[in-house]
Design a protein around this motif. Structure first.
Motif, PDB file in Angstrom:
ATOM      1  N   GLY A   1      -2.177   2.719 -19.401  1.00  0.00           N
ATOM      2  CA  GLY A   1      -2.206   3.263 -18.044  1.00  0.00           C
ATOM      3  C   GLY A   1      -3.574   3.816 -17.699  1.00  0.00           C
ATOM      4  N   ARG A   2      -3.877   3.851 -16.414  1.00  0.00           N
ATOM      5  CA  ARG A   2      -5.166   4.377 -15.963  1.00  0.00           C
ATOM      6  C   ARG A   2      -5.283   5.866 -16.283  1.00  0.00           C
ATOM      7  NH1 ARG A   2      -3.709   1.100 -11.750  1.00  0.00           N
ATOM      8  NH2 ARG A   2      -3.044   2.836 -10.446  1.00  0.00           N
ATOM      9  N   TYR A   3      -6.502   6.284 -16.605  1.00  0.00           N
ATOM     10  CA  TYR A   3      -6.776   7.700 -16.856  1.00  0.00           C
ATOM     11  C   TYR A   3      -6.854   8.414 -15.512  1.00  0.00           C
ATOM     12  CZ  TYR A   3      -8.049   6.667 -21.745  1.00  0.00           C
ATOM     13  OH  TYR A   3      -8.047   6.279 -23.076  1.00  0.00           O
ATOM     14  N   GLN A   4      -5.678   8.870 -15.040  1.00  0.00           N
ATOM     15  CA  GLN A   4      -5.599   9.594 -13.785  1.00  0.00           C
ATOM     16  C   GLN A   4      -4.465  10.605 -13.891  1.00  0.00           C
ATOM     17  OE1 GLN A   4      -4.978   6.311 -11.084  1.00  0.00           O
ATOM     18  NE2 GLN A   4      -2.758   6.414 -11.272  1.00  0.00           N
ATOM     19  N   PHE A   5      -4.417  11.525 -12.946  1.00  0.00           N
ATOM     20  CA  PHE A   5      -3.453  12.609 -12.972  1.00  0.00           C
ATOM     21  C   PHE A   5      -2.039  12.111 -13.240  1.00  0.00           C
ATOM     22  CE2 PHE A   5      -0.159  14.899 -10.656  1.00  0.00           C
ATOM     23  CZ  PHE A   5      -0.289  16.189 -11.152  1.00  0.00           C
ATOM     24  N   GLN A   6      -1.635  11.083 -12.523  1.00  0.00           N
ATOM     25  CA  GLN A   6      -0.268  10.564 -12.568  1.00  0.00           C
ATOM     26  C   GLN A   6       0.228  10.313 -13.992  1.00  0.00           C
ATOM     27  OE1 GLN A   6       0.032   6.819 -10.565  1.00  0.00           O
ATOM     28  NE2 GLN A   6       2.101   6.385 -11.276  1.00  0.00           N
ATOM     29  N   LYS A   7      -0.659   9.812 -14.860  1.00  0.00           N
ATOM     30  CA  LYS A   7      -0.230   9.356 -16.188  1.00  0.00           C
ATOM     31  C   LYS A   7      -0.128  10.482 -17.208  1.00  0.00           C
ATOM     32  CE  LYS A   7      -0.098   5.179 -14.595  1.00  0.00           C
ATOM     33  NZ  LYS A   7       1.191   4.500 -14.328  1.00  0.00           N
ATOM     34  N   ASN A   8      -0.744  11.649 -16.926  1.00  0.00           N
ATOM     35  CA  ASN A   8      -0.533  12.843 -17.754  1.00  0.00           C
ATOM     36  C   ASN A   8      -1.010  12.654 -19.198  1.00  0.00           C
ATOM     37  OD1 ASN A   8       0.267  15.471 -18.226  1.00  0.00           O
ATOM     38  ND2 ASN A   8       2.464  15.029 -18.277  1.00  0.00           N
ATOM     39  N   HIS A   9      -2.213  12.094 -19.355  1.00  0.00           N
ATOM     40  CA  HIS A   9      -2.757  11.849 -20.693  1.00  0.00           C
ATOM     41  C   HIS A   9      -2.910  13.129 -21.513  1.00  0.00           C
ATOM     42  CE1 HIS A   9      -3.913   7.903 -19.066  1.00  0.00           C
ATOM     43  NE2 HIS A   9      -4.075   7.520 -20.323  1.00  0.00           N
ATOM     44  N   SER A  10      -3.266  14.220 -20.862  1.00  0.00           N
ATOM     45  CA  SER A  10      -3.515  15.462 -21.596  1.00  0.00           C
ATOM     46  C   SER A  10      -2.283  15.902 -22.387  1.00  0.00           C
ATOM     47  CB  SER A  10      -3.934  16.569 -20.616  1.00  0.00           C
ATOM     48  OG  SER A  10      -4.248  17.755 -21.318  1.00  0.00           O
ATOM     49  N   PHE A  11      -1.118  15.813 -21.761  1.00  0.00           N
ATOM     50  CA  PHE A  11       0.115  16.171 -22.453  1.00  0.00           C
ATOM     51  C   PHE A  11       0.424  15.172 -23.561  1.00  0.00           C
ATOM     52  CE2 PHE A  11       4.953  16.469 -22.387  1.00  0.00           C
ATOM     53  CZ  PHE A  11       4.980  17.619 -23.154  1.00  0.00           C
ATOM     54  N   LEU A  12       0.105  13.911 -23.338  1.00  0.00           N
ATOM     55  CA  LEU A  12       0.316  12.895 -24.366  1.00  0.00           C
ATOM     56  C   LEU A  12      -0.495  13.215 -25.617  1.00  0.00           C
ATOM     57  CD1 LEU A  12       1.479  10.174 -25.291  1.00  0.00           C
ATOM     58  CD2 LEU A  12      -0.419   9.049 -24.110  1.00  0.00           C
TER      59      LEU A  12
ATOM     60  N   LEU B   1       0.801  -1.231   0.000  1.00  0.00           N
ATOM     61  CA  LEU B   1       0.000   0.000   0.000  1.00  0.00           C
ATOM     62  C   LEU B   1       0.830   1.276   0.000  1.00  0.00           C
ATOM     63  CD1 LEU B   1      -2.911  -0.963   2.436  1.00  0.00           C
ATOM     64  CD2 LEU B   1      -2.667  -1.404  -0.001  1.00  0.00           C
ATOM     65  N   ASN B   2       2.131   1.152  -0.243  1.00  0.00           N
ATOM     66  CA  ASN B   2       2.997   2.330  -0.342  1.00  0.00           C
ATOM     67  C   ASN B   2       2.946   3.156   0.945  1.00  0.00           C
ATOM     68  OD1 ASN B   2       3.497   1.387  -2.981  1.00  0.00           O
ATOM     69  ND2 ASN B   2       1.739   2.502  -3.774  1.00  0.00           N
ATOM     70  N   THR B   3       2.593   4.435   0.888  1.00  0.00           N
ATOM     71  CA  THR B   3       2.597   5.255   2.107  1.00  0.00           C
ATOM     72  C   THR B   3       1.529   4.821   3.104  1.00  0.00           C
ATOM     73  OG1 THR B   3       1.225   6.898   0.961  1.00  0.00           O
ATOM     74  CG2 THR B   3       3.599   7.327   1.065  1.00  0.00           C
ATOM     75  N   LEU B   4       0.522   4.099   2.644  1.00  0.00           N
ATOM     76  CA  LEU B   4      -0.540   3.632   3.538  1.00  0.00           C
ATOM     77  C   LEU B   4      -0.194   2.330   4.252  1.00  0.00           C
ATOM     78  CD1 LEU B   4      -3.689   4.405   1.352  1.00  0.00           C
ATOM     79  CD2 LEU B   4      -3.071   5.520   3.496  1.00  0.00           C
ATOM     80  N   ASN B   5       1.008   1.820   4.029  1.00  0.00           N
ATOM     81  CA  ASN B   5       1.393   0.561   4.668  1.00  0.00           C
ATOM     82  C   ASN B   5       1.397   0.632   6.189  1.00  0.00           C
ATOM     83  OD1 ASN B   5       1.765  -1.558   2.791  1.00  0.00           O
ATOM     84  ND2 ASN B   5       3.688  -0.665   2.098  1.00  0.00           N
ATOM     85  N   ILE B   6       1.438   1.834   6.733  1.00  0.00           N
ATOM     86  CA  ILE B   6       1.386   1.955   8.185  1.00  0.00           C
ATOM     87  C   ILE B   6       0.165   1.249   8.762  1.00  0.00           C
ATOM     88  CG2 ILE B   6       0.273   4.227   8.032  1.00  0.00           C
ATOM     89  CD1 ILE B   6       1.560   4.951  10.695  1.00  0.00           C
ATOM     90  N   LEU B   7      -0.947   1.216   8.004  1.00  0.00           N
ATOM     91  CA  LEU B   7      -2.177   0.601   8.515  1.00  0.00           C
ATOM     92  C   LEU B   7      -2.063  -0.920   8.614  1.00  0.00           C
ATOM     93  CD1 LEU B   7      -3.110   3.548   7.676  1.00  0.00           C
ATOM     94  CD2 LEU B   7      -5.378   2.543   7.425  1.00  0.00           C
TER      95      LEU B   7
ATOM     96  N   ASN C   1       2.741  13.041   1.749  1.00  0.00           N
ATOM     97  CA  ASN C   1       3.835  13.668   2.494  1.00  0.00           C
ATOM     98  C   ASN C   1       3.596  13.629   3.998  1.00  0.00           C
ATOM     99  OD1 ASN C   1       5.401  14.283   0.248  1.00  0.00           O
ATOM    100  ND2 ASN C   1       4.423  16.272  -0.073  1.00  0.00           N
ATOM    101  N   MET C   2       2.325  13.686   4.384  1.00  0.00           N
ATOM    102  CA  MET C   2       2.007  13.565   5.806  1.00  0.00           C
ATOM    103  C   MET C   2       2.336  12.164   6.320  1.00  0.00           C
ATOM    104  SD  MET C   2      -1.630  15.582   6.247  1.00  0.00           S
ATOM    105  CE  MET C   2      -1.776  15.032   7.950  1.00  0.00           C
ATOM    106  N   LEU C   3       2.143  11.161   5.457  1.00  0.00           N
ATOM    107  CA  LEU C   3       2.354   9.776   5.866  1.00  0.00           C
ATOM    108  C   LEU C   3       3.804   9.316   5.712  1.00  0.00           C
ATOM    109  CD1 LEU C   3      -0.847   8.229   4.263  1.00  0.00           C
ATOM    110  CD2 LEU C   3      -0.359   8.354   6.717  1.00  0.00           C
TER     111      LEU C   3
ATOM    112  N   GLU D   1      -0.239  16.866  -7.674  1.00  0.00           N
ATOM    113  CA  GLU D   1      -1.351  15.957  -7.412  1.00  0.00           C
ATOM    114  C   GLU D   1      -1.914  16.227  -6.017  1.00  0.00           C
ATOM    115  OE1 GLU D   1      -2.350  11.298  -8.183  1.00  0.00           O
ATOM    116  OE2 GLU D   1      -0.505  11.743  -7.126  1.00  0.00           O
ATOM    117  N   PRO D   2      -3.223  16.395  -5.893  1.00  0.00           N
ATOM    118  CA  PRO D   2      -3.820  16.713  -4.596  1.00  0.00           C
ATOM    119  C   PRO D   2      -3.465  15.735  -3.487  1.00  0.00           C
ATOM    120  CG  PRO D   2      -5.424  17.064  -6.333  1.00  0.00           C
ATOM    121  CD  PRO D   2      -4.224  16.436  -6.975  1.00  0.00           C
ATOM    122  N   LYS D   3      -3.446  14.435  -3.789  1.00  0.00           N
ATOM    123  CA  LYS D   3      -3.195  13.469  -2.721  1.00  0.00           C
ATOM    124  C   LYS D   3      -1.740  13.440  -2.254  1.00  0.00           C
ATOM    125  CE  LYS D   3      -2.770   9.378  -5.755  1.00  0.00           C
ATOM    126  NZ  LYS D   3      -3.371   8.069  -6.072  1.00  0.00           N
TER     127      LYS D   3
END
Length: 370
Positions: A206-217, A96-102, A134-136, A127-129
């Motif tokens: 890739g998923r259509y989400q902020f991370q993948k930057n489809h708009s620039f593609l 779970l990456n940064t959520l692995n604390i749980l 960074n908090m985690l 990216e908003p999240k």
């Protein structure tokens, strides 16, 4: 000590059960690993869109559905803790990456002795999240007994440079008997997509989400198509931003030359149909699709936000996201007459042959349990 008469059962916490990403990494390992020695039992968010677990359960895996973290993190901790304690798992492996604390905290509460936290991602300031990541981040090592990552870049991002020597790098291994260049498969897939043999095809998975930057593609492809109208772009994926991106494609008048590949699971055929794989991502850990593309001999153009550890074969280019779309187009068009190569040996050498890496994972579990 390990009882060699029974397989080691690993509690694998993967969050949402969705095609690609974390699921691909886990499934690749699970498919190749000796299931007489290792079994994966999956702990999954109960609101996952994909509920077809046959690819795991057919081979003996157990599935446990829990309260999603984003719905009720306290209940999630309790659910996971209850499973770990009731089933008496010796090892919990969190993806779970940064959520692995749980899940690591759940394992601590359950008395699970071996708690592996693995990171496969990073972040981007826009990216908003990222604010929550960074908090985690300071808690990335909390309650874990062992740390892992799919690249040194991902390890350093979450755990810090001082921890690198304590992090196990577990590569995103592939079945190289499956992922390779196949001319017949290329021709077949192109016929299915109504693409001529001499058309230059750019691809992205890739998923259509902020991370993948489809708009620039899309901006990049518009520049490419201006210079060579015998070009196509294949987009394979799903996600929250798909309608927005395809709205932009229609507005730019590119619908006749951009192909919606949907949420395809036959990506070997898609890679073979392509001539250049492009990832202008805002961030990645070490992208599975980038490795898959190279396994089929595809030249790749990545953003410089992707670690150079992702460069395995020649040619792979890295470009800054601040560069104009025309610069990206120039680089991609260099590969119009590129010949594909055999990649098995070089991918094996770099640690991406799942036959080898699944054995290494078994040995890792064996080592940390003794």
């Amino acid at each position: 000590m390990i009882d060699t008469n029974e397989p080691i059962r690993i509690a694998v916490v993967m969050g949402k059960y969705v095609t690609g990403g974390i699921k691909s990494v886990i499934l690749n390992y699970y498919t190749a690993i000796d299931k007489d020695r290792i079994q994966f039992d999956l702990i999954i968010d109960k609101n996952s869109a994909d509920r077809d677990y046959d690819e795991f359960t057919t081979w003996g895996a157990k599935i446990y559905e829990v309260t999603p973290i984003n719905k009720n993190p306290v209940k999630n901790i309790y659910d996971v803790q209850k499973i770990l304690k009731t089933q008496n798992y010796k090892v919990v492996h969190g993806y779970l990456n940064t959520l692995n604390i749980l899940p690591m905290f759940s394992g601590f509460l359950a008395g699970t002795k071996i708690r592996v936290a693995e990171n496969l991602s990073t972040a981007h300031p826009k990216e908003p999240k990222t604010f929550f990541k960074n908090m985690l981040k300071p808690f990335g090592r909390s309650f874990a007994t062992h740390l892992a990552a799919n690249s040194k870049y991902a390890a350093e991002w979450l755990y810090g440079k001082k921890e690198l020597e304590n992090v196990k790098i577990l590569r995103n291994g592939l079945d190289l008997k499956h992922f390779h260049y196949d001319l017949n498969l290329r021709k077949k897939r192109r016929r299915e997509l109504n693409i001529n043999n001499n058309t230059f095809v750019i691809g992205h998975i890739g998923r259509y989400q902020f991370q993948k930057n489809h708009s620039f593609l899309i901006d990049i492809f518009q520049e490419i198509h201006k210079r060579n109208d015998n070009t196509r772009l294949i987009l394979v994926g799903y996600g929250d931003l798909k309608n927005e991106i395809w709205g932009k494609i229609r507005k730019m008048g590119l619908t006749d030359c951009i192909i919606d590949g949907g949420a395809s699971t036959n990506n070997v055929a898609n890679y073979n149909a392509m001539d250049c794989f492009v990832m202008p991502s805002y961030y990645e850990g070490l992208p599975v699709v980038g490795i898959e593309a190279q396994a089929t001999g595809l030249p790749c153009v990545f953003s410089s936000e992707i670690t150079e550890e992702a460069s395995i074969i020649e040619p792979v280019s890295f470009l800054n996201l601040n560069e104009d779309s025309s610069i990206w187009a120039n680089e991609i068009l260099k590969f119009q007459n590129h010949s594909r190569i055999e990649t098995r040996d070089v991918l094996t050498k770099h640690g991406y042959n799942i036959e080898v890496e699944s054995q290494n994972l078994y040995l890792y579990y064996k080592y940390i349990m003794n």
